[in-house]
Design a protein around this motif. Structure first.
Motif, short mmCIF file in Angstrom:
data_model
loop_
_atom_site.label_atom_id
_atom_site.label_comp_id
_atom_site.label_asym_id
_atom_site.label_seq_id
_atom_site.Cartn_x
_atom_site.Cartn_y
_atom_site.Cartn_z
N THR A 1 64.77 -51.84 -63.08
CA THR A 1 66.22 -51.85 -63.27
C THR A 1 66.76 -50.51 -62.80
N ASP A 2 67.53 -50.55 -61.73
CA ASP A 2 68.09 -49.31 -61.19
C ASP A 2 69.27 -48.83 -62.03
N VAL A 3 69.46 -47.52 -62.06
CA VAL A 3 70.68 -46.93 -62.60
C VAL A 3 71.68 -46.89 -61.45
N THR A 4 72.83 -47.51 -61.61
CA THR A 4 73.79 -47.58 -60.51
C THR A 4 74.77 -46.42 -60.59
N ARG B 1 78.57 -46.37 -61.79
CA ARG B 1 79.02 -46.32 -63.18
C ARG B 1 79.56 -44.95 -63.57
N PHE B 2 79.32 -43.93 -62.75
CA PHE B 2 79.74 -42.59 -63.11
C PHE B 2 81.26 -42.53 -63.20
N PRO B 3 81.80 -41.88 -64.24
CA PRO B 3 83.26 -41.88 -64.44
C PRO B 3 84.00 -40.91 -63.52
N TYR C 1 67.89 -36.50 -47.00
CA TYR C 1 68.01 -37.67 -47.87
C TYR C 1 69.34 -37.60 -48.58
N LYS C 2 70.07 -38.71 -48.60
CA LYS C 2 71.37 -38.75 -49.28
C LYS C 2 71.14 -39.09 -50.75
N ASP C 3 71.30 -38.09 -51.62
CA ASP C 3 71.10 -38.29 -53.06
C ASP C 3 72.37 -38.93 -53.63
N GLN C 4 72.31 -40.25 -53.82
CA GLN C 4 73.50 -40.98 -54.26
C GLN C 4 73.96 -40.58 -55.66
N PHE C 5 73.05 -40.12 -56.50
CA PHE C 5 73.42 -39.68 -57.84
C PHE C 5 74.33 -38.46 -57.75
N PHE C 6 73.91 -37.46 -56.97
CA PHE C 6 74.73 -36.27 -56.78
C PHE C 6 76.02 -36.60 -56.03
N ARG D 1 83.58 -38.56 -57.15
CA ARG D 1 84.43 -38.98 -58.26
C ARG D 1 84.98 -37.81 -59.08
N THR D 2 84.82 -36.59 -58.56
CA THR D 2 85.23 -35.40 -59.32
C THR D 2 86.26 -34.60 -58.54
N THR D 3 87.32 -34.20 -59.24
CA THR D 3 88.31 -33.28 -58.71
C THR D 3 88.08 -31.92 -59.37
#
Length: 334
Positions: free
Chosen positions: A79-82, A85-87, A113-118, A124-126
């Motif tokens: 089960t991947d962490v997507t 979902r990050f706010p 490598y594109k680190d999608q988590f970072f 999503r951040t200002t």
């Protein structure tokens, strides 16, 4: 675009963001320490003290789950962490030494490598930066080519004004969009002058000269004297806004568990320990040498910039008093 905002409207803006359910992260007192943490109200925000740890945790957490696994019979379910979902997040009160480190991390996490988590957290951040009007003996941002009001990495930059309030300058499309969304809180600039900004005491380094010495002195007796005090605790890497070493570990049992990414540090004795038992950096001077080489040579070789923003946190936290600015001065003088 330049605007300004009163102290009262600044606090109202924060409360309005929170009222609408926006996640807002900024310097907040946690016990006796100021940290970048989610705010519950405008009164939580602390703007007169540099947080003990850096803002990189907003994009690169100390520990994060990458996936979960469960085995039933001969079947393994993953089960991947997507990252979706990050706010959406507003980071506010970010000091220039922290904001400037974010583009430095961008290069690492979007290189081979594109680190999608970072990258998803980043998208999503200002980032709303805050210029510094004070500095202590450990601050040396100007010595590495930055400044107490450098806008690098910020979407909006706040500069305290004489008499209160802030000058607000947009630095990106995100910043422009934020100003447009909350335009009722901002006013046109009226000519009020900015407060006098901090003046760190350390003189600018000749980074090219330092790198030239590092290029030719991987093997040098000087490393023994430079690094003899280092105890390998890793505190410097963990408070640094630009250090980014990590490890990936599976935790759990044969039946179920999680794959997790953890912060790591090149100063740890087992960081380069091979499965064979060989450790190419078996002594602490070698490990501290790598820290200096990484920041002022290797990263520059790869990305054309320095892996240090002069925040001074490593100096303040080092249990044996190692001063990286002093180390650079020593190298520069060779």
């Amino acid at each position: 675009m330049q605007k300004q905002i009163t102290e009262a409207n600044f606090r109202l803006l924060l409360d309005s963001l929170l009222f609408k359910g926006q996640r807002v992260v900024g310097p907040r007192r946690s016990g006796s320490t100021v940290l970048y943490e989610p705010l519950a109200s405008a009164s939580d925000l602390v703007i007169d003290e540099l947080p003990r740890r850096s803002v990189k945790e907003a994009f690169f957490p100390v520990c994060e789950d990458l996936l979960e696994y469960r085995k039933e019979g001969q079947q393994v379910q993953l089960t991947d962490v997507t990252p979706e979902r990050f706010p959406e997040t507003v980071l506010i009160g970010v000091r220039p030494c922290d904001a400037a480190a974010v583009p430095v991390l961008d290069a690492v996490f979007s290189w081979d490598y594109k680190d999608q988590f970072f990258l998803e957290r980043r998208a999503r951040t200002t980032i709303i930066g805050l210029a510094c009007t004070t500095a202590d003996d450990a601050c040396f941002c100007t010595a590495v080519g930055l400044s107490p009001h450098d806008p690098k990495g910020a979407d909006l930059m706040l500069t305290p004004l004489v008499g209160g309030g802030f000058l607000v300058e947009s630095q990106s499309d995100k910043g422009e969009a934020f100003l447009e969304t909350w335009k009722d809180r901002f006013a046109e600039r009226d000519g009020t002058q900015p407060q006098e900004l901090a003046t760190p005491a350390t003189q600018p380094f000749d980074l090219k000269k330092i790198k030239a010495w590092l290029d030719k002195h991987f093997e040098d007796a000087a490393w023994d004297s430079i690094a003899t005090r280092c105890v390998g605790c890793g505190a410097c890497a963990f408070v640094c806004p630009a250090c980014h070493c990590f490890d990936i570990v599976d935790e759990g049992s044969e039946k179920a568990g999680k794959r997790r990414k953890f912060w790591d540090a090149c100063g740890f004795s087992k960081f380069t320990n091979h499965a064979s038992g060989h450790n190419p950096r078996d002594l602490q001077p070698k490990r501290y040498r790598n820290r200096i080489m990484h920041k002022f040579k290797y990263y520059d070789d790869k990305f054309g910039q320095t892996l240090c923003t002069g925040c001074g946190r490593c100096i303040r936290i080092c249990p044996v008093g190692i001063d990286i600015a002093g180390v650079l001065e020593e190298i520069e003088g060779k």
